[in-house]
Enzyme design. Structure first.
Site, PDB file in Angstrom:
ATOM      1  NE  ARG A 189      -0.612  -0.210   4.959  1.00 17.13           N
ATOM      2  CZ  ARG A 189      -1.230  -0.280   6.128  1.00 17.13           C
ATOM      3  NH1 ARG A 189      -2.553  -0.178   6.197  1.00 17.13           N
ATOM      4  NH2 ARG A 189      -0.568  -0.462   7.250  1.00 17.13           N
ATOM      5  CG  ASN A 246      -5.220   4.229   6.442  1.00 14.28           C
ATOM      6  OD1 ASN A 246      -6.201   4.215   7.183  1.00 14.28           O
ATOM      7  ND2 ASN A 246      -4.096   3.620   6.739  1.00 14.28           N
ATOM      8  CD  GLU A 247      -1.850   4.574  10.162  1.00 15.45           C
ATOM      9  OE1 GLU A 247      -1.062   3.835   9.568  1.00 15.45           O
ATOM     10  OE2 GLU A 247      -2.178   4.393  11.333  1.00 15.45           O
ATOM     11  CD  GLU A 299      -6.310   2.426  11.666  1.00 19.72           C
ATOM     12  OE1 GLU A 299      -5.291   1.819  12.037  1.00 19.72           O
ATOM     13  OE2 GLU A 299      -6.522   2.759  10.487  1.00 19.72           O
ATOM     14  CD1 TRP A 347       1.263  -3.003  13.075  1.00 23.76           C
ATOM     15  CD2 TRP A 347       2.969  -1.935  14.049  1.00 23.76           C
ATOM     16  NE1 TRP A 347       0.726  -2.119  13.979  1.00 23.76           N
ATOM     17  CE2 TRP A 347       1.749  -1.446  14.587  1.00 23.76           C
ATOM     18  CE3 TRP A 347       4.159  -1.399  14.524  1.00 23.76           C
ATOM     19  CZ2 TRP A 347       1.693  -0.460  15.581  1.00 23.76           C
ATOM     20  CZ3 TRP A 347       4.112  -0.419  15.509  1.00 23.76           C
ATOM     21  CH2 TRP A 347       2.892   0.044  16.022  1.00 23.76           C
ATOM     22  CD  GLU A 353      -2.654  -4.797   8.625  1.00 22.57           C
ATOM     23  OE1 GLU A 353      -3.866  -4.706   8.935  1.00 22.57           O
ATOM     24  OE2 GLU A 353      -1.919  -3.808   8.436  1.00 22.57           O
ATOM     25  CG  MET A 366       0.932 -13.115  12.034  1.00 24.85           C
ATOM     26  SD  MET A 366       0.431 -14.778  12.494  1.00 24.85           S
ATOM     27  CE  MET A 366       1.289 -14.959  14.051  1.00 24.85           C
ATOM     28  CG  HIS A 367      -3.402  -6.376  13.623  1.00 26.60           C
ATOM     29  ND1 HIS A 367      -4.460  -5.978  14.394  1.00 26.60           N
ATOM     30  CD2 HIS A 367      -2.516  -5.355  13.645  1.00 26.60           C
ATOM     31  CE1 HIS A 367      -4.225  -4.761  14.860  1.00 26.60           C
ATOM     32  NE2 HIS A 367      -3.045  -4.357  14.421  1.00 26.60           N
TER      33      HIS A 367
END
Ligand code: GAL
Length: 660
Positions: free
Chosen positions: A110, A148-149, A336, A344, A384, A386-387
């Site tokens: 991204r 986003n961010e 968020e 991460w 993601e 593992m998030h």
């Protein structure tokens, strides 16, 4: 606009495009039942909104929005520009950004775009218009998030391609002539003078370090690109979605652009709060691995609180009320909020039992009107997996979910944060520190957080505000690391001091001119008469090398001394190359602390606060106090019970006490 609620509200970030359509109504119902009132959607969904050039598919998103609407959830819709689809990138590879090694950053994750790309700017406006035309007036849609961010993954600056091509023109607009530019950058040093605008490139891949003035202007230029990129989206959203708010989800300790500039066109700021991951990257300097281990399951309270206070003030409004006159319905938010382990950081610990509630309560106490958890359900695909989420991969409630379900929101009334102390922050000063740190253990953030943390350890509420903010009315203003000084800034500070405010500055204050050179007449440049002194020596200290200071203190990482011209020394160096020279000076209501010592900073601040009539409380390690809307939040961030003022605070817990 949404009505302002009387207490904290909750939401989540959900991804209908990640799950079969038959899950949407169920998720929406479950979210309502959990007490969530907001849902953020679609910030990465461009490839589903427009699967092929010009071929839009809104049917799925229409149905998803309807599912949330049917349960009364309010939707924050996003512009999907953080993720341009493959067809666009392969048709226009000139959109791609370059890293500092001159390599193209390719498609496959991204944020793969250069803010300067004219082609991308056109597509950004086009997709923003399309999504705003579709949902701008939808009754469920109450607001927008841009992109986003910004700058996440080091994407605030591109060092080749479109940005490299646009930089000379930005400089020409700024300086007019090459003589002016060469003078401002001091290019005569090492024969770096330019005789044609086309000779100028981004400040990377040089043999040794690039000129700091060159770096400073490249960072300003890149920041302006982000500001302008977003402004184009905001203008379209305002036109097509009247009455809805527009915000952006900023990041923890992001340095890639000037947040005051980029936030200016928004209704309020939101930010993304990942306390455990943040600790791995931003633990206060010199505190070492032990602090990371001690706070591994909660994050460090001051690192989190600093970001809350920063984003509460980023629009210039005081006390969490957002920009005046913007009709802000809710703000600021945590867009968020971590609700379980992240994926991460080098290590991604399970949060302590109680941490999700503690983070939520702290966010509220620092001004958040909405806390929105990331994410509703853990992803079962891609980067993601593992998030965590409020639901696990198997759709079962996680511990985070259970903690959210057990929250009593009625105990969190919205209202002002009553800060009487301002801490000054400035991105250009941060960039100059980054360009020439001079002490590997010192950084802008480390210095700033050391002063912030000292204030919080004394139980003091703080507004983090721009170094150019209106300072009137603050009892104490703390400028930990404002190294860039302009005559206008110096005048504002002098006016505040004249008006009765006490000013405390850290080392390296007013070291640099606006173009990044040093003041020819010596530091503190235009601030000299206010401070009543000039800088004499500075000392960069490797770990283990310390400069002793009177009173039993010891400076680590940085020490500087002064030549007095009206000021008095309150502390002096003992031994070493600065022996006998002033380490802390006082000139009327202005104090400068030249020695970096946490204990000294805390003691000097305590004295100034008491003089100014701001009450202080010496808090035990890991205990913090925050005040909002007439109530006090007492927090225990440690894994042990703590005795404090006749109370036993349970491990990782909070208490809300009536009365500020
Ligand atoms: C944020 C980002 C989200 C997700 C999250 C994981 O930085 O905005 O999209 O990646 O981190 O913690």
């Amino acid at each position: 606009m949404t009505e302002r609620s009387t207490h904290l509200q909750l939401g989540s970030c959900d991804y209908p495009e990640h799950v079969p359509a038959d899950r949407w109504a169920t998720y929406a119902r479950q979210q309502r039942e959990l007490g969530l009132t907001f849902v953020r959607l679609a910030e990465f969904a461009w490839s589903r909104m427009e699967p092929r050039p010009g071929e839009y598919d809104w049917a799925w998103l229409d149905r998803a929005v309807e599912a949330y609407h049917a349960e009364g959830l309010r939707v924050v819709m996003c512009t999907p520009t953080a993720t341009p689809p493959a067809w666009l990138i392969r048709a226009h590879p000139e959109i791609l950004p370059y890293d500092a090694q001159g390599r193209v950053r390719d498609f496959g994750s991204r944020r793969h775009y250069d803010f300067a790309s004219p082609v991308y700017r056109e597509h950004s406006r086009r997709i923003t218009r399309a999504v705003a035309e579709r949902y701008g007036q939808h009754p469920a849609v109450v607001g927008w998030q841009t992109d986003n961010e910004f700058a996440c993954h080091g994407t605030g600056r591109s060092y080749g391609g479109a940005s490299a091509a646009a930089f000379p023109e930005w400089l020409r607009q700024k300086y007019g002539t090459l003589d002016a530019l060469n003078e401002a950058w001091g290019n005569v040093f090492w024969s770096m003078e330019y005789s044609d605008w086309g000779q100028i490139r981004p400040p990377v891949l040089t043999v040794t370090e690039p000129n700091p003035s060159h770096i400073l202007d490249y960072y300003r230029f890149s920041s302006d690109l982000i500001r302008d990129f977003q402004a184009e989206q905001v203008a379209i959203l305002r036109e097509l979605s009247p009455g809805r708010f527009v915000t952006h989800n900023f990041m923890i300790f992001e340095s890639g652009f000037d947040h005051y500039e980029v936030a200016r066109g928004l209704d309020f700021a939101t930010w993304d709060n990942y306390p455990t991951g943040m600790l791995e990257f931003f633990a206060p300097s010199g505190t070492g691995e032990d602090v990371k281990t001690r706070y591994a399951r909660t994050g460090h309270p001051d690192l989190i609180a600093f970001n809350h206070d920063l984003y509460r003030g980023v629009l210039g409004g005081r006390n969490g009320l957002g920009r005046e006159g913007a009709g802000t319905p809710n703000g600021p938010w945590v867009m968020e909020q971590e609700c379980g382990p992240v994926n991460w950081a080098p290590y991604n610990a399970q949060p302590a039992p109680g941490a999700v509630q503690l983070w939520t309560a702290q966010a509220w106490a620092h001004g958040a009107d909405v806390v929105s958890y990331f994410r509703w359900r853990a992803a079962t695909m891609a980067q993601e997996v593992m998030h965590s989420g409020l639901l696990g991969h198997d759709e079962q409630p996680t511990r985070g979910y259970e903690e959210v379900a057990a929250l009593d929101l009625g105990q969190f009334p919205v209202g002002p944060v009553p800060a009487r102390v301002a801490l000054l922050h400035d991105y250009e000063s941060l960039w100059l520190y980054d360009a020439q740190p001079h002490s590997a253990s010192m950084s802008y953030w480390a210095q700033t957080v050391a002063y912030y943390s000292a204030l919080r350890s004394l139980g003091v509420d703080v507004d983090v505000v721009s170094a150019d903010a209106d300072l009137s009315g603050y009892a104490v203003v703390v400028a930990p690391a404002i190294t860039l000084m302009t005559p206008e800034r110096a005048q504002r500070w002098a006016d505040a001091v004249q008006g009765g405010t006490r000013l405390v500055c850290g080392p390296r204050t007013a070291f640099r001119t606006p173009s990044g050179q040093t003041w020819a007449e010596g530091q503190f440049g235009p601030l000299s008469s206010l401070v009543g002194a000039h800088l004499r020596q500075y000392d960069s200290l490797r770990p283990g090398l310390e400069d002793a200071v009177s009173g039993g203190y010891s400076a680590r990482f940085w020490a500087e001394s002064y030549r007095l011209e009206g000021a008095q020394a309150t502390h002096t160096y003992r031994g070493g190359p600065l022996d006998g020279e002033p380490a802390v000076i006082r000139h009327g209501n202005v104090t400068v602390i030249g020695a970096h010592s946490e204990a000294l900073i805390r003691d000097v601040l305590r004295g100034v606060l008491e003089e100014a009539g701001v009450p202080t409380t010496d808090l035990p390690e890991g205990v913090r106090l925050s005040h909002r809307a007439g109530v006090t939040l007492v927090q225990n961030w440690t894994g042990q019970p703590v005795e404090w003022q006749g109370r036993t605070l349970a491990p990782v817990s909070f208490e809300v006490i009536a009365g500020a």
